[in-house]
Motif scaffolding. Structure first.
Motif, PDB file in Angstrom:
ATOM      1  N   GLY A  45     -37.391 107.102  39.415  1.00 51.46           N
ATOM      2  CA  GLY A  45     -38.701 107.701  39.665  1.00 51.46           C
ATOM      3  C   GLY A  45     -38.654 109.154  40.071  1.00 51.46           C
ATOM      4  O   GLY A  45     -39.700 109.767  40.305  1.00 51.46           O
ATOM      5  N   LEU A  46     -37.476 109.738  40.164  1.00 47.14           N
ATOM      6  CA  LEU A  46     -37.347 111.137  40.544  1.00 47.14           C
ATOM      7  C   LEU A  46     -37.472 112.056  39.329  1.00 47.14           C
ATOM      8  O   LEU A  46     -37.262 111.627  38.187  1.00 47.14           O
ATOM      9  N   SER A  47     -37.752 113.306  39.585  1.00 48.54           N
ATOM     10  CA  SER A  47     -37.797 114.312  38.537  1.00 48.54           C
ATOM     11  C   SER A  47     -36.381 114.726  38.171  1.00 48.54           C
ATOM     12  O   SER A  47     -35.607 115.180  39.023  1.00 48.54           O
ATOM     13  N   GLY A  48     -36.019 114.590  36.892  1.00 47.23           N
ATOM     14  CA  GLY A  48     -34.706 115.023  36.450  1.00 47.23           C
ATOM     15  C   GLY A  48     -34.514 116.517  36.622  1.00 47.23           C
ATOM     16  O   GLY A  48     -33.414 116.982  36.948  1.00 47.23           O
ATOM     17  N   SER A  49     -35.563 117.303  36.416  1.00 44.86           N
ATOM     18  CA  SER A  49     -35.454 118.751  36.581  1.00 44.86           C
ATOM     19  C   SER A  49     -35.145 119.119  38.025  1.00 44.86           C
ATOM     20  O   SER A  49     -34.315 119.986  38.303  1.00 44.86           O
ATOM     21  N   VAL A  95     -31.510 120.834  42.455  1.00 42.08           N
ATOM     22  CA  VAL A  95     -30.942 120.574  43.777  1.00 42.08           C
ATOM     23  C   VAL A  95     -29.468 120.190  43.662  1.00 42.08           C
ATOM     24  O   VAL A  95     -28.653 120.521  44.522  1.00 42.08           O
ATOM     25  N   GLY A  96     -29.105 119.495  42.567  1.00 44.82           N
ATOM     26  CA  GLY A  96     -27.720 119.099  42.382  1.00 44.82           C
ATOM     27  C   GLY A  96     -26.771 120.290  42.387  1.00 44.82           C
ATOM     28  O   GLY A  96     -25.678 120.217  42.969  1.00 44.82           O
ATOM     29  N   GLU A  97     -27.174 121.395  41.773  1.00 45.12           N
ATOM     30  CA  GLU A  97     -26.304 122.569  41.767  1.00 45.12           C
ATOM     31  C   GLU A  97     -26.082 123.095  43.178  1.00 45.12           C
ATOM     32  O   GLU A  97     -25.036 123.661  43.496  1.00 45.12           O
ATOM     33  N   ARG A  98     -27.047 122.907  44.060  1.00 45.81           N
ATOM     34  CA  ARG A  98     -26.895 123.392  45.437  1.00 45.81           C
ATOM     35  C   ARG A  98     -25.941 122.525  46.249  1.00 45.81           C
ATOM     36  O   ARG A  98     -25.333 123.002  47.206  1.00 45.81           O
ATOM     37  N   ALA A 146     -30.546 113.348  45.288  1.00 41.86           N
ATOM     38  CA  ALA A 146     -31.686 112.429  45.144  1.00 41.86           C
ATOM     39  C   ALA A 146     -32.431 112.270  46.464  1.00 41.86           C
ATOM     40  O   ALA A 146     -33.658 112.211  46.493  1.00 41.86           O
ATOM     41  N   ARG A 147     -31.689 112.209  47.571  1.00 37.08           N
ATOM     42  CA  ARG A 147     -32.352 112.082  48.875  1.00 37.08           C
ATOM     43  C   ARG A 147     -33.185 113.322  49.176  1.00 37.08           C
ATOM     44  O   ARG A 147     -34.310 113.226  49.685  1.00 37.08           O
ATOM     45  N   LEU A 148     -32.637 114.491  48.884  1.00 39.49           N
ATOM     46  CA  LEU A 148     -33.376 115.729  49.136  1.00 39.49           C
ATOM     47  C   LEU A 148     -34.623 115.811  48.265  1.00 39.49           C
ATOM     48  O   LEU A 148     -35.699 116.186  48.739  1.00 39.49           O
ATOM     49  N   THR A 185     -37.360 113.200  49.420  1.00 39.62           N
ATOM     50  CA  THR A 185     -38.068 113.503  50.670  1.00 39.62           C
ATOM     51  C   THR A 185     -38.767 114.841  50.623  1.00 39.62           C
ATOM     52  O   THR A 185     -39.355 115.272  51.611  1.00 39.62           O
ATOM     53  N   GLY A 186     -38.682 115.514  49.465  1.00 39.68           N
ATOM     54  CA  GLY A 186     -39.320 116.816  49.341  1.00 39.68           C
ATOM     55  C   GLY A 186     -38.586 117.908  50.070  1.00 39.68           C
ATOM     56  O   GLY A 186     -39.145 118.977  50.333  1.00 39.68           O
ATOM     57  N   ALA A 187     -37.305 117.676  50.400  1.00 44.05           N
ATOM     58  CA  ALA A 187     -36.533 118.654  51.167  1.00 44.05           C
ATOM     59  C   ALA A 187     -35.562 119.417  50.299  1.00 44.05           C
ATOM     60  O   ALA A 187     -34.554 119.924  50.782  1.00 44.05           O
ATOM     61  N   GLY A 188     -35.830 119.506  48.999  1.00 45.81           N
ATOM     62  CA  GLY A 188     -34.886 120.158  48.096  1.00 45.81           C
ATOM     63  C   GLY A 188     -35.045 121.650  48.011  1.00 45.81           C
ATOM     64  O   GLY A 188     -34.879 122.247  46.962  1.00 45.81           O
TER      65      GLY A 188
END
Length: 500
Positions: free
Chosen positions: A425-429, A434-437, A480-482, A485-488
């Protein structure tokens, strides 16, 4: 003078923004204001490359109408983007996208990560494995021994070295598809092959039917050629191709070309059955469509008990409908830029003639290396090593993802190099950003679709195993957690250095 080089219409931008899917906010979480949501959506489209840098955006009033928002909301979003460096404006010239100083330009393809970044970043962006040594070294040494006679020639072989053309033809014949060397053209990788085919058959504005999803770099190649892409939805999971849909699209759209990856489809890993291959060839023939069958993954069968279907071209004995593309890049090594086309002799002659105005030919030394491998049995040994490595990596990655991200959905393919995962259910974009961070590079689903489709997916290649696969999954879970929770934002933790 205007600073923009392209333009995005209001309807197109609204469609792209509408394709973005957000995970429902946790209980008690505050919903961001509408202008912030819009600004974030446009910023992600720029970072993903789906809206190019230096693209003129629609006027505030036009976009407000297309999105059913107030002009004040759009104006506030544009102002936020200007403050963040993602938008520039000038009176009389409008507003156009940009990237802040120090940020890399977004790319529509999946470029390999620079080697100097490998210490801190786990690269799941490129579905390619290291060379299967010692076979690369042996092949190059064998090629050097055979090079002297060719060094006394001009070195240009537009159709490919005669010895390699014969070898490839013999290999198709051994697979039950009688083939002459005159039906083979050697190219600079599969991308070079498909570029040549598209240039010959599909001029500007011509329709090309493509699987949806499909291989990102091929989609971008076709967009750059200004083709009109006609997406054909893949079936759920590994079921692959819905032939009723294919027949309807080919009949109604009458595309000049259709591009399919029937062998361990990239990105889903699906494998087309013989019945579907036969039906696809028949549908293409009836519609007058030339079918490009991409076999670059065909030799990467990972499950030993899997029975491989016959090649797509075996259902086109007259050779009038199917053009087959193969490559050494996936089965052997991405650095071995050798591809090939199998087609009717008249098609090969046309491709060779057109090539005189492109790249003239493929490097001789690399052709000799591939020919040496295939002649000596080294190819089978090397591909066997590649299968074993990819199988081990697949199993390790799937186990790690299953443990760290239990709500992600996927089906494990029996071959190929990629896992297509619905990201809970998360946005892949947003996961990619966030993954790069947090130290993991992963391509999001929209790269493999047309006009922003597959926002809820990511592609995971079988390129890492063991502790690296476990660490990659852990970093994906952190991202995914970030995101969930909108903390990305910019406060995401920096990546740890990881040396494989």
């Amino acid at each position: 003078m205007a600073q923009w080089t392209s333009a995005v219409g209001a309807a197109q931008l609204a469609r792209l923004i509408g394709s973005q899917q957000d995970r429902p906010a946790p209980p008690g979480a505050r919903k961001p204001p509408a202008y912030r949501t819009l600004a974030d959506g446009i910023r992600l489209l720029v970072l993903e490359g789906r809206v190019p840098v230096a693209a003129r955006l629609p006027a505030e009033r036009e976009l407000a109408t297309a999105l059913s928002l107030s002009r004040t909301t759009v104006a506030a979003a544009y102002e936020a983007l200007r403050g963040e460096g993602f938008l520039e404006s000038r009176r009389g010239a409008g507003s156009w996208t940009s990237v802040p100083a120090g940020n890399p330009l977004p790319a529509r393809g999946l470029e390999p990560l620079p080697p100097e970044s490998l210490g801190s970043m786990i690269d799941l962006g490129c579905a390619a494995l290291p060379a299967p040594e010692p076979w690369l070294t042996k092949a190059v040494q064998g090629a050097l021994e055979e090079l002297p006679p060719y060094a006394h020639t001009h070195g240009d072989y537009p159709a490919g070295l005669p010895a390699l053309r014969r070898m490839l033809a013999d290999r198709y014949t051994a697979r039950g598809i009688p083939t002459m060397p005159e039906q083979i053209m050697v190219t600079t990788g599969a991308m070079g092959a498909i570029d040549a085919i598209c240039s010959l058959f599909a001029g500007r504005g011509e329709r090309i039917a493509v699987e949806s999803p499909s291989y990102a770099n091929i989609l971008q190649l076709m967009r750059a050629a200004e083709a009109r892409l006609v997406p054909v939805a893949m079936g759920a999971g590994l079921t692959g191709w819905d032939m009723d849909v294919w027949r309807q699209v080919l009949r109604d759209s009458a595309p000049r070309l259709a591009y399919v990856v029937a062998d361990f489809h990239n990105p889903t890993g699906a494998l087309a059955s013989e019945d579907k291959r036969r039906a696809m060839v028949e549908a293409a023939r009836s519609a007058g469509t030339v079918l490009i069958a991409d076999e670059t993954m065909a030799e990467l069968q990972l499950d030993p008990d899997l029975v491989m279907p016959r090649p797509v071209c075996s259902f086109d004995p007259a050779g009038s409908t199917v053009i087959t593309v193969g490559s050494a890049s996936k089965a052997f090594w991405a650095g071995m830029r050798i591809g090939w086309v199998r087609a009717a002799p008249d098609v090969i002659r046309s491709l060779v003639a057109a090539r005189a105005y492109a790249d003239l030919g493929t490097p001789v030394l690399e052709q000799l290396a591939v020919n040496w491998l295939m002649r000596t049995g080294g190819w089978e040994e090397a591909v066997g090593m590649r299968r074993a490595q990819a199988r081990e990596n697949r199993d390790a990655l799937v186990a790690a993802v299953r443990r760290e991200l239990p709500d992600w959905e996927y089906e494990v393919p029996g071959g190929g190099l990629t896992l297509w995962a619905r990201a809970g259910g998360l946005s892949g974009s947003r996961l990619a950003e966030v993954g790069e961070r947090v130290g993991v590079r992963v391509p999001s689903g929209p790269r493999f679709g047309v006009d922003g489709a597959f926002e809820g997916y990511v592609r995971l290649p079988f390129t890492v195993g063991g502790p690296v696969a476990e660490e990659a999954a852990a970093r994906l879970a952190a991202a995914a957690r970030l995101v969930g929770t909108g903390a990305g934002g910019s406060g995401a933790e920096p990546p740890r250095t990881f040396v494989a």
